[in-house]
Design a protein around this motif. Structure first.
Motif, short mmCIF file in Angstrom:
data_model
loop_
_atom_site.label_atom_id
_atom_site.label_comp_id
_atom_site.label_asym_id
_atom_site.label_seq_id
_atom_site.Cartn_x
_atom_site.Cartn_y
_atom_site.Cartn_z
N TYR A 102 0.81 -1.22 0.00
CA TYR A 102 0.00 0.00 0.00
C TYR A 102 0.85 1.27 0.00
O TYR A 102 0.41 2.32 0.47
CB TYR A 102 -0.98 0.01 1.19
CG TYR A 102 -1.86 -1.21 1.26
CD1 TYR A 102 -3.04 -1.27 0.54
CD2 TYR A 102 -1.48 -2.32 2.01
CE1 TYR A 102 -3.84 -2.41 0.59
CE2 TYR A 102 -2.27 -3.46 2.07
CZ TYR A 102 -3.45 -3.50 1.35
OH TYR A 102 -4.25 -4.62 1.41
N ASN A 112 -7.69 0.07 7.44
CA ASN A 112 -7.42 -0.88 8.52
C ASN A 112 -8.43 -2.03 8.54
O ASN A 112 -9.03 -2.35 7.53
CB ASN A 112 -7.27 -0.18 9.87
CG ASN A 112 -6.30 -0.97 10.77
OD1 ASN A 112 -6.69 -1.96 11.38
ND2 ASN A 112 -5.04 -0.57 10.79
N ARG A 113 -8.62 -2.66 9.73
CA ARG A 113 -9.25 -3.99 9.76
C ARG A 113 -10.71 -4.00 10.20
O ARG A 113 -11.12 -3.18 11.02
CB ARG A 113 -8.44 -4.90 10.69
CG ARG A 113 -7.05 -5.18 10.15
CD ARG A 113 -6.21 -6.00 11.10
NE ARG A 113 -4.92 -6.33 10.48
CZ ARG A 113 -3.90 -5.48 10.40
NH1 ARG A 113 -3.97 -4.27 10.91
NH2 ARG A 113 -2.78 -5.84 9.78
N LEU A 137 -8.76 -6.28 5.49
CA LEU A 137 -7.79 -5.17 5.63
C LEU A 137 -7.85 -4.24 4.42
O LEU A 137 -7.82 -4.70 3.27
CB LEU A 137 -6.37 -5.75 5.77
CG LEU A 137 -5.23 -4.72 5.85
CD1 LEU A 137 -5.26 -3.92 7.15
CD2 LEU A 137 -3.86 -5.39 5.70
N HIS A 138 -7.90 -2.94 4.69
CA HIS A 138 -7.72 -1.90 3.68
C HIS A 138 -8.60 -2.06 2.44
O HIS A 138 -8.13 -1.89 1.31
CB HIS A 138 -6.25 -1.84 3.26
CG HIS A 138 -5.31 -1.36 4.34
ND1 HIS A 138 -5.70 -0.57 5.39
CD2 HIS A 138 -3.98 -1.60 4.53
CE1 HIS A 138 -4.66 -0.33 6.17
NE2 HIS A 138 -3.60 -0.93 5.69
N HIS A 211 -1.90 5.97 2.64
CA HIS A 211 -0.96 5.03 3.26
C HIS A 211 0.49 5.33 2.86
O HIS A 211 1.25 4.41 2.52
CB HIS A 211 -1.35 3.61 2.86
CG HIS A 211 -0.99 2.57 3.86
ND1 HIS A 211 0.32 2.31 4.22
CD2 HIS A 211 -1.75 1.72 4.58
CE1 HIS A 211 0.33 1.32 5.11
NE2 HIS A 211 -0.91 0.96 5.35
N TYR A 213 4.36 5.87 3.27
CA TYR A 213 5.41 5.44 4.19
C TYR A 213 6.49 6.52 4.13
O TYR A 213 7.09 6.74 3.06
CB TYR A 213 6.06 4.13 3.73
CG TYR A 213 5.25 2.87 3.90
CD1 TYR A 213 4.07 2.65 3.20
CD2 TYR A 213 5.72 1.85 4.74
CE1 TYR A 213 3.36 1.48 3.35
CE2 TYR A 213 5.01 0.66 4.88
CZ TYR A 213 3.83 0.48 4.18
OH TYR A 213 3.13 -0.69 4.30
N LEU A 242 -4.55 -8.35 15.39
CA LEU A 242 -4.56 -6.89 15.25
C LEU A 242 -5.95 -6.26 15.15
O LEU A 242 -6.14 -5.23 14.51
CB LEU A 242 -3.66 -6.45 14.07
CG LEU A 242 -2.21 -6.95 14.15
CD1 LEU A 242 -1.39 -6.43 12.97
CD2 LEU A 242 -1.54 -6.54 15.45
N ASP A 283 1.86 -0.70 15.68
CA ASP A 283 0.85 -0.89 14.62
C ASP A 283 -0.51 -0.70 15.28
O ASP A 283 -1.34 -1.60 15.31
CB ASP A 283 1.00 -2.29 14.01
CG ASP A 283 0.24 -2.42 12.69
OD1 ASP A 283 -0.49 -1.47 12.34
OD2 ASP A 283 0.37 -3.46 12.04
N GLN A 319 -3.33 5.93 12.92
CA GLN A 319 -2.64 4.65 13.01
C GLN A 319 -1.14 4.91 12.88
O GLN A 319 -0.68 5.46 11.89
CB GLN A 319 -3.10 3.73 11.86
CG GLN A 319 -2.53 2.32 11.91
CD GLN A 319 -3.31 1.40 12.86
OE1 GLN A 319 -4.38 1.76 13.35
NE2 GLN A 319 -2.76 0.23 13.11
N TYR A 321 2.09 3.10 12.31
CA TYR A 321 2.60 1.80 11.83
C TYR A 321 4.08 2.00 11.53
O TYR A 321 4.45 2.85 10.71
CB TYR A 321 1.83 1.36 10.59
CG TYR A 321 2.43 0.16 9.90
CD1 TYR A 321 2.68 -1.03 10.59
CD2 TYR A 321 2.78 0.20 8.54
CE1 TYR A 321 3.25 -2.13 9.96
CE2 TYR A 321 3.33 -0.90 7.91
CZ TYR A 321 3.57 -2.06 8.63
OH TYR A 321 4.15 -3.14 8.01
N PHE A 325 6.35 -4.95 8.88
CA PHE A 325 6.24 -6.08 7.94
C PHE A 325 7.16 -5.94 6.72
O PHE A 325 7.23 -6.84 5.90
CB PHE A 325 4.79 -6.25 7.47
CG PHE A 325 3.86 -6.72 8.57
CD1 PHE A 325 3.98 -7.99 9.11
CD2 PHE A 325 2.88 -5.88 9.08
CE1 PHE A 325 3.14 -8.43 10.12
CE2 PHE A 325 2.02 -6.30 10.09
CZ PHE A 325 2.16 -7.58 10.62
N GLU A 347 -1.47 7.15 9.55
CA GLU A 347 -2.69 7.11 8.75
C GLU A 347 -3.86 7.64 9.56
O GLU A 347 -4.26 7.03 10.55
CB GLU A 347 -3.00 5.66 8.36
CG GLU A 347 -1.87 4.95 7.65
CD GLU A 347 -1.92 3.44 7.91
OE1 GLU A 347 -2.94 2.81 7.59
OE2 GLU A 347 -0.94 2.90 8.46
#
Ligand code: BGC
Length: 383
Positions: A102, A112-113, A137-138, A211, A213, A242, A283, A319, A321, A325, A347
């Motif tokens: 992402y 998110n979830r 997710l997402h 999203h 980074y 999570l 996270d 969020q 994060y 991962f 986020e």
């Protein structure tokens, strides 16, 4: 008469189409700011993907592609005034289509979830893809990060790009035709403002975010030395997969306390805290004021480059994060390998799993209502 009106309406589009086709400076904004358009290849199903470059008078640049509304490049000045790219991403469309985590993307319909990919509206149950450890997710298998958005540069002093996407009723299992608009604006004070809005023709749920980074050391090394402050005294602890447990836990006396600046790496391996173990680092959603005003949510400073980023949002959560991962398997722009924690995300969002947790702020959107949120990422330097 009709013909004249049609010509007047179509002329600006035609002018942009000609100017925009070959990286030519666009004049809808006040020079030396600009918006230019170029090609970024095509999707597997042969849909053309365009890239828009927004540039402000200071020389800050943000590149956005129509695939996923992804911010592929974003420059910010360091303490010596050098503008360099500070987001993770790929050089070509194939990188984004080949399993990107992402990078830079717009996320929807639900950031998110959602536990087990299930939720109900007025007694009717909906099932979404369980694309992450059995949870949703997402936005699912083909979320807003993987669709091609319509783009339209906006008239005005500041370079701004309007992206629109109509998500059809039951797309990825969500009810209602959801009409979404996201406007990216690059301002003179080196901020990028993201305005999200959406309407529906049937009650549904929405939680949009971006999203990106960030690595404020121009994508060199990890973000473990970045100093983070989060304007929040509570966060949402999660289960092993999570999903928020429902508790709003005080950050005080835990590795989650960023009410004063802390290096990301200072407490990230404190495995005496079960939440650090479950997240594999940070996270988690932090609770914000969420009064609908653009409040300061978080600040990040990279001491060696002197770059500072402030995040403001109208959203009730953010969020954090820490790129846990990432594992060095992805090679990004300029051949850089994205090792664990080489980027961090902040986020803005509603609470994860809100559709199943009635105590959380509602994510429902009904016909006649307009979903509206804004988030600003502002860059400056500390010497
Ligand atoms: C989630 C992470 C996830 C990451 C990339 C973040 O928003 O919180 O758990 O791994 O996105 O998918």
């Amino acid at each position: 008469m009709k013909k004249i009106i049609l010509m007047l309406v179509c002329l600006p589009m035609f002018v942009f189409a000609c100017k925009g086709s070959k990286n030519v400076e666009e004049t809808t904004v006040t020079p030396p700011s600009s918006i230019t358009k170029s090609s970024f290849g095509q999707t597997r199903d042969s849909i053309a993907v365009d890239m828009y470059t927004l540039k402000n008078e200071n020389g800050m640049e943000v590149k956005i592609i129509t695939y996923g509304g992804i911010i592929t490049n974003w420059t910010a000045p360091d303490k010596n005034g050098k503008y360099e790219d500070i987001v993770l991403g790929f050089d070509s469309i194939s990188g984004y289509m080949r399993g990107s985590p992402y990078f830079g993307a717009l996320i929807g319909r639900f950031g998110n979830r959602i536990a087990k990919g299930k939720f109900s509206i007025n007694g009717q149950q909906y099932t979404l893809a369980g694309n992450n450890m059995g949870n949703h997710l997402h936005g699912g298998l083909k979320g807003f990060d993987k669709v091609v958005w319509k783009a339209e540069p906006m008239e005005g002093k500041e370079p701004a790009l309007k992206l629109t996407y109509l998500s059809k009723d039951m797309e990825e299992g969500y009810p209602g035709n959801l009409s979404c608009t996201v406007i990216y604006t690059l301002t003179a004070d080196n901020s990028v403002k993201i305005d999200y809005s959406a309407t529906t023709d049937k009650e549904t749920i929405v939680n949009l975010t971006n999203h990106s980074y960030f690595n404020l050391n121009a994508n060199q090394g990890t973000i473990l030395d970045h100093m983070v402050t989060i304007n929040s005294d509570k966060y949402l602890p999660v289960s092993r997969t999570l999903i928020p447990t429902g508790e709003l836990r005080p950050v005080a006396n835990t590795p989650f306390d960023f009410t004063t600046p802390y290096a990301v790496g200072a407490r990230i391996n404190d495995t005496t805290d079960q939440q650090i173990v479950f997240g594999g680092g940070y996270d988690h959603a932090y609770i914000l004021k969420g009064d609908g005003k653009l409040n300061l949510a978080a600040t990040v400073v990279a001491p060696s480059s002197g770059r500072k980023m402030e995040v403001f949002t109208t959203e009730p959560a953010i969020q954090f994060y820490s790129g846990n991962f990432l594992d060095g398997k992805l090679t990004g722009k300029n051949g850089v390998k994205y090792v664990k924690r080489s980027g961090l995300c902040l986020e803005s969002e509603h609470y994860p799993d809100a559709p199943n947790q009635p105590a959380f702020p509602s994510v429902a959107l009904k016909p006649g209502e307009t979903y509206k949120t804004s988030t600003v990422y502002k860059f400056s330097v500390v010497k």
